[in-house]
Design an enzyme around this catalytic site. Structure first.
Site, PDB file in Angstrom:
ATOM      1  N   SER A  29       0.756  -1.304   0.023  1.00  0.00           N
ATOM      2  CA  SER A  29      -0.020  -0.003   0.133  1.00  0.00           C
ATOM      3  C   SER A  29       0.806   1.214   0.055  1.00  0.00           C
ATOM      4  CB  SER A  29      -1.008  -0.002   1.273  1.00  0.00           C
ATOM      5  OG  SER A  29      -1.706  -1.131   1.398  1.00  0.00           O
ATOM      6  N   ASP A 326      -7.145  -8.385   4.231  1.00  0.00           N
ATOM      7  CA  ASP A 326      -6.364  -9.248   3.484  1.00  0.00           C
ATOM      8  C   ASP A 326      -5.694 -10.428   4.270  1.00  0.00           C
ATOM      9  OD1 ASP A 326      -6.431  -7.584   1.199  1.00  0.00           O
ATOM     10  OD2 ASP A 326      -4.754  -6.426   1.720  1.00  0.00           O
ATOM     11  N   LYS A 353     -12.261  -9.181  -3.732  1.00  0.00           N
ATOM     12  CA  LYS A 353     -11.090  -9.025  -4.038  1.00  0.00           C
ATOM     13  C   LYS A 353     -10.469  -9.640  -5.289  1.00  0.00           C
ATOM     14  CE  LYS A 353      -9.963  -6.822  -0.170  1.00  0.00           C
ATOM     15  NZ  LYS A 353      -8.966  -5.741  -0.276  1.00  0.00           N
TER      16      LYS A 353
END
Length: 446
Positions: A29, A326, A353
Site C-alpha cells: 500500500s 487481507d 478482492k
C-alpha cells in the site's frame, strides 16, 4: 509470469522448526502511494525499501507513462522526479495495472483531476473487479468514465478540465475509494471532504502530510471526516517503506503452527489500522512480541517475534475487518488448527478482492478436510486436526496461494496449489524464504 502458464507448488511438514530472522517485502500500500505521490511532488523523491513485486512495478510503469521520471537505483532503491500537482501528461499507451486493484482505483483518482485522456486495463483477475465504487463518486469532479458492463476494466477516463472538490460519504469501508477521492481533490480548488463510518487504513492521509499537503481528520457523529485542501504544492520527501504487515502474516502464521518454531520478522509496519490480525492472534493465545518499536516516515514500525503456540477459537467482530481485510485467508488457516470454533464476521468486502476470496477461502479449507460454513458474510471454521492432502484452486489470488502453502507446513498430508505464480505480485521469493527458515525444501514443485 506468462499468462496462461501455471506454476503449481506443494508444501509439507518440515523436518524441524522454523527459526531465524527475516525481512518481508516492503508494504504494498505504501509502495504504490510513494510512487504516485512522488510523481505529484515538485523535486526528486528518494524511496528505500520499495516492494518490487509485479503490482508495484506496474504502478512505476504507469507513472512513467504519465510523465514522471522513475528510476531504479538498486534493490528497493528508487528515485521519482515529479511533475507537480496537476502536471501529469497524457499517456501514449494503455496503462496496464496487472493484478492490482489498489493501483487501479487510486489511479482513477489521479486521472480524474487531470485534463487528459487515458485507458486502463489489467490481467484477467483485475478485469473482473468492480470499479463503479470509485468512478461514481469521482464523476462528481467533472471527469468522465467509460467501462465495460458492470463497471469493469478496461476503462477509459477523460479527466476534468476544471475539477470540482468532492464531498462524499463512503457507503462501505474502503481505503481505496477514500484515497481515490482525496487524490482527485488535490487538483481541485477548495476543500475535498470524505467521511468514513468505519476507520480504514490511513496511509494516504499520512503520506499527504509527509509531502506537505494540508490534511485534517476529525471524529464526528457521522464518522471519521477527512479534509484535504486542494491545489497544494507537494514537495519531494524521502520515503522509507516499512515491511508489509499483510506479507508478514504468512511467516508469522507458519511459526505459530510448526512446533518449536521462533521467527523474528524485522521492520514491519505497525499502523494501528493494519494490526487487526495481531490483536486477533493474541486473543487466540498466540505468542507474539514487539521489539525495537520506532517511527519511520510517519509510520510506526517494529520487529515481530512469533513462537509456536497452541491456538484457541475466537469470535472476530465485524468492526475489525478493515484493519485485517487481507489477512482473513491465513487467519482461516490458523483457525483450522485451533481448538474450538472461530467465527469471522462481516467479510462482505472479501467478495470483491482478487477472487471471491470468501468463497475461495472456504473452498481451500474444505479441500483439505476442514469443516467450515459461510453464513451471510460470516465464515465459521471448526478447528482441530487438519488432514490436508488437497489441491487448492488459487483463482490467480496470491494471498490464497500463500495461505494454502502455510497450511501444508502443519497439516497431516501435503497441500498443493494449482498456481503459485501470482505470489510474485506481493511477495517475491516467498517459497525460498520459508524453505530457508525450515532448513530444507518444505515447499517445492509437486
Amino acid at each position: 509470469m506468462t499468462q496462461g502458464t501455471q506454476t503449481p507448488l506443494r508444501s509439507s511438514r518440515p523436518a524441524g522448526p522454523l527459526t531465524g530472522r527475516l525481512a518481508v517485502p516492503g508494504d504494498k500500500s505504501i509502495s504504490h502511494r510513494a510512487l504516485m505521490f512522488g510523481a505529484l511532488a515538485v523535486g526528486e523523491t528518494a524511496i528505500t525499501g520499495l516492494l518490487e513485486g509485479e503490482d508495484v512495478l506496474r504502478t512505476a510503469a504507469a507513472m512513467r507513462l504519465l510523465g514522471a521520471e522513475v528510476t531504479r537505483l538498486g534493490p528497493g532503491e528508487w528515485r521519482v522526479a515529479g511533475r507537480g500537482v496537476g502536471g501529469l501528461t497524457e499517456p501514449v499507451d494503455v496503462l496496464d495495472m496487472g493484478n492490482s486493484g489498489t493501483a487501479a482505483r487510486l489511479l482513477c483518482g489521479l486521472l480524474a483531476g487531470h485534463p487528459i485522456f487515458a485507458v486502463m486495463t489489467g490481467d484477467a483477475s483485475l478485469r473482473k473487479r468492480p470499479m463503479l465504487r470509485v468512478t461514481v463518486p469521482l464523476a462528481a469532479t467533472g471527469a468522465e468514465f467509460w467501462t465495460r458492463e458492470g463497471g469493469r476494466l478496461p476503462l477509459a477516463v477523460r479527466g476534468a478540465v476544471d475539477p470540482m472538490p468532492l464531498d462524499y460519504t463512503l457507503p462501505v469501508a474502503s481505503a481505496q475509494v477514500k484515497s481515490a477521492c482525496l487524490l482527485a481533490g488535490l487538483c481541485a480548488p477548495g476543500v475535498t471532504r470524505v467521511v468514513e463510518r468505519e476507520h480504514t487504513r490511513d496511509h494516504t492521509e499520512n503520506m499527504l502530510r509527509h509531502f506537505g499537503a494540508e490534511v485534517s481528520v476529525t471524529d464526528t457523529d457521522a464518522g471519521r471526516e477527512i479534509r484535504v485542501v486542494g491545489q497544494p504544492e507537494l514537495v519531494a520527501a524521502p520515503v522509507r517503506v516499512p515491511g508489509d504487515p499483510s506479507s508478514a502474516a504468512f511467516p508469522i502464521a507458519a511459526a505459530l503452527l510448526v512446533p518449536g518454531s521462533r521467527v523474528v520478522v524485522e521492520g514491519v509496519g505497525l499502523n494501528p489500522l493494519r494490526t487487526g490480525l495481531l490483536t486477533t492472534l493474541r486473543e487466540m493465545g498466540a505468542s507474539l512480541e514487539i521489539e525495537n518499536a520506532r517511527v519511520e516516515g510517519g509510520e510506526p514500525v517494529g520487529d515481530i517475534v512469533a513462537s509456536f503456540s497452541a491456538l484457541r477459537g475466537v469470535d472476530v467482530p465485524p468492526g475489525r475487518a478493515p484493519s485485517m481485510i487481507d489477512e482473513y485467508p491465513v487467519l482461516a488457516v490458523l483457525a483450522a488448527f485451533a481448538t474450538g470454533t472461530t467465527r469471522m464476521r462481516g467479510l462482505a468486502e472479501l467478495r470483491v478482492k482478487e477472487s471471491d476470496r470468501l468463497a475461495a477461502t472456504a473452498a481451500l479449507l474444505t479441500a483439505n478436510g476442514v469443516r467450515c460454513t459461510i453464513e451471510g458474510d460470516d465464515l465459521i471454521v471448526e478447528g482441530g486436526a487438519v488432514p490436508g492432502g488437497g489441491l487448492v484452486e488459487t483463482h490467480m489470488d496470491h494471498r490464497l496461494a500463500m495461505s494454502a502453502l502455510v497450511m501444508g507446513l502443519a497439516s497431516a498430508a501435503p497441500v498443493t496449489v494449482d498456481d503459485a505464480g501470482f505470489i510474485d505480485t506481493s511477495f517475491p521469493g516467498f517459497a525460498a524464504l520459508l524453505n530457508r527458515l525450515a532448513g530444507g525444501e518444505a515447499i517445492s514443485p509437486p
